[in-house]
Design an enzyme around this catalytic site. Structure first.
Site, PDB file in Angstrom:
ATOM      1  N   TYR A 150      34.639 -16.798  21.258  1.00 56.98           N
ATOM      2  CA  TYR A 150      33.220 -16.433  21.258  1.00 56.98           C
ATOM      3  C   TYR A 150      32.683 -16.556  22.680  1.00 56.98           C
ATOM      4  CZ  TYR A 150      28.195 -16.709  20.123  1.00 56.98           C
ATOM      5  OH  TYR A 150      26.841 -16.499  20.061  1.00 56.98           O
ATOM      6  N   ASP A 245      36.004 -18.658  30.222  1.00 54.97           N
ATOM      7  CA  ASP A 245      34.706 -19.037  29.658  1.00 54.97           C
ATOM      8  C   ASP A 245      34.789 -20.534  29.367  1.00 54.97           C
ATOM      9  OD1 ASP A 245      32.531 -19.652  28.143  1.00 54.97           O
ATOM     10  OD2 ASP A 245      32.752 -17.999  26.718  1.00 54.97           O
ATOM     11  N   LYS A 273      26.225 -25.519  28.228  1.00 56.56           N
ATOM     12  CA  LYS A 273      26.259 -26.780  27.489  1.00 56.56           C
ATOM     13  C   LYS A 273      26.143 -28.018  28.393  1.00 56.56           C
ATOM     14  CE  LYS A 273      28.803 -24.589  23.695  1.00 56.56           C
ATOM     15  NZ  LYS A 273      27.960 -24.500  22.526  1.00 56.56           N
TER      16      LYS A 273
HETATM   17  C1  LIG Z   1      32.833 -20.639  24.725  1.00 55.61           C
HETATM   18  C2  LIG Z   1      31.414 -20.236  24.547  1.00 55.61           C
HETATM   19  N1  LIG Z   1      30.900 -19.252  25.311  1.00 55.61           N
HETATM   20  C3  LIG Z   1      29.613 -18.875  25.202  1.00 55.61           C
HETATM   21  C4  LIG Z   1      28.774 -19.460  24.299  1.00 55.61           C
HETATM   22  C5  LIG Z   1      27.351 -19.036  24.197  1.00 55.61           C
HETATM   23  O1  LIG Z   1      26.526 -20.030  24.694  1.00 55.61           O
HETATM   24  P1  LIG Z   1      24.976 -20.146  24.248  1.00 55.61           P
HETATM   25  O2  LIG Z   1      24.984 -20.543  22.814  1.00 55.61           O
HETATM   26  O3  LIG Z   1      24.429 -21.182  25.176  1.00 55.61           O
HETATM   27  O4  LIG Z   1      24.368 -18.810  24.468  1.00 55.61           O
HETATM   28  C6  LIG Z   1      29.262 -20.489  23.481  1.00 55.61           C
HETATM   29  C7  LIG Z   1      28.382 -21.131  22.490  1.00 55.61           C
HETATM   30  O5  LIG Z   1      28.772 -21.881  21.656  1.00 55.61           O
HETATM   31  C8  LIG Z   1      30.610 -20.888  23.617  1.00 55.61           C
HETATM   32  O6  LIG Z   1      31.136 -21.846  22.851  1.00 55.61           O
END
Ligand SMILES: Cc1ncc(COP(=O)(O)O)c(C=O)c1O
Length: 433
Positions: A150, A245, A273
């Protein structure tokens, strides 16, 4: 406290019933709605350290940690004190502030791939911006993403981003045009051969590959030996970029993230985060020659009214300072290993096939007797059993992520006592599953 004998959630239910009339599904983000475990979400009143309290007065040991940011424990007194001081100076400047330099330097010092960084407000924003940058830098449109990873909810990533559809390049959500996702190629995580095939089928067309270096959004799935190294070589061979990511893994599985832990340096990295310490922050960064394309240094446009705001920067800086203290990651590693090993042992004793693992303060646990290397393996887990386990743990005063496909998180505030209590609760619940 924990081990709730008369578990009542009537106030939560009342509030959630009103919320459903006001907001779609009653929540501000879907997974909070408990759809994949059944039952109703718990409405929180306050959080502190490793514990949370709901509006009915129930107390829980928390393994969600606001989905990752609460790595120092909720409402850490030093983070709160720094925020109080910052608050007196105002909540947003919309102009440069020295705190951005401080956090930028900390990020650049810590994360091997990052020579320059741009702050944004969420992980989603970081990932959608990095994708634009991948395309701008290479002049190519196609990207490779991995099934079950994700990267936030921007259109081009909503392909196999969880409980995905089977067909290549087909959007997971109505409203996402096929034309947007037709340039998104997908491969199973941990499958280098599939990536090689995509490069062979699309010569000179792939801007790069983006992945969670340790997957947290299909449950916890670590990379097989050689997978990250192989991706590094393949992308280099094809003139494509490699993007980690690290929104979830950054500053969590080690201070320098997965890239420091595994010794594989991507070209670009996204963060979120932990670097916001509980306030809305995301970031993307990487090689200086690539980052120099970002406006106003270069032509790739990306902007944000609240980006780099002083409160968010303050919480991030203080959180990273706390993590720098000696023993932080050893503590995370120790309590998390104890938790996961304990859960697996109890599952074995009580006759439930299970798999699990952890790296530092990130862990996962599947009701699945076979090894889990990718999202398809994860999907074979016993989801009904997980739903019952989740509910049972809740009633025992343990708050786990409400989905089998989410990683769990510990914090510097989790104690041996927390872990022991969690394991006793798990024993009670698993005996009755
Ligand atoms: C690996 C990863 N990338 C991107 C995101 C998206 O982040 P946000 O929820 O702050 O938009 C998340 C959210 O859980 C994530 O776990």
């Amino acid at each position: 406290m924990v081990s709730i004998t008369s578990f009542k959630t009537s106030r939560s239910e009342e509030i959630f019933a009103s919320a459903q009339k006001l907001m779609p599904g009653g929540v501000s983000s879907p997974v909070r709605a408990f759809k994949s475990v059944g039952g109703q979400p718990i409405v929180f009143d306050r959080v502190k350290g490793s514990h949370i309290w709901d509006v009915d007065g129930n107390e829980y040991i928390d393994y969600v940690g606001t989905w990752g940011p609460a790595i120092c424990g909720h409402a850490h007194p030093e983070v709160l004190a720094a925020l109080r001081d910052a608050l007196d100076k105002g909540t947003s400047f919309g102009a440069p502030c020295v705190l951005e330099n401080v956090l930028a330097e900390m990020v650049i010092d810590a994360v091997p791939s990052i020579e320059m960084v741009r702050f944004v407000n969420s992980g989603t924003e970081a990932c959608m911006s990095v994708l634009r940058l991948m395309r701008a830098f290479t002049g190519r449109e196609k990207i490779i993403k991995f099934e079950g990873c994700y990267h936030g909810h921007a259109d081009m990533f909503l392909v196999k981003a969880g409980s995905g559809v089977a067909t290549l390049g087909l959007p997971d959500s109505p409203g996402v045009p096929k034309s947007t996702t037709s340039s998104t190629l997908t491969a199973p995580y941990n499958d280098l051969e599939a990536v090689k095939a995509l490069f062979a089928e699309n010569p000179g067309e792939i801007a790069g590959a983006i992945l969670e270096p340790v997957v947290g959004n299909s449950g916890f799935i670590p990379p097989d030996a050689g997978f990250l190294e192989g991706l590094r070589l393949l992308t280099q061979e094809h003139g494509a970029l490699l993007v980690f990511d690290e929104v979830m893994t950054g500053f969590r599985i080690s201070y320098g993230g997965a890239q420091a832990k595994f010794g594989v340096t991507p070209d670009l990295t996204t963060l979120g985060k932990v670097i916001g310490g509980g306030l809305p922050v995301g970031a993307y960064g990487g090689r200086k020659d690539i980052m120099s394309m970002v406006a106003p240094a270069g032509p790739m446009y990306q902007a944000g009214t609240l980006s780099g705001n002083p409160l968010a920067m303050t919480a991030g800086i203080k959180t990273l300072e706390l993590l720098q203290k000696a023993g932080s990651y050893e503590h995370l590693d120790r309590v998390t290993t104890k938790l996961v090993e304990g859960l697996l042992e109890i599952a074995k004793e009580t006759g439930h096939p299970a798999m699990g693992g952890s790296i530092s303060g990130m862990f996962g646990f599947f009701f699945n007797g076979d090894p889990v290397h990718n999202y398809d393996d994860a999907k074979k887990s016993d989801l009904t059993k997980f739903g019952r386990f989740h509910r049972g743990m809740l009633e025992q005063g343990v708050y786990l992520a409400p989905s089998q496909f989410e990683a769990g998180f510990t914090s510097l505030a989790h104690t041996d006592e927390d872990i022991d209590k969690t394991l006793s609760a798990a024993r009670e619940v698993m005996k009755q599953l």
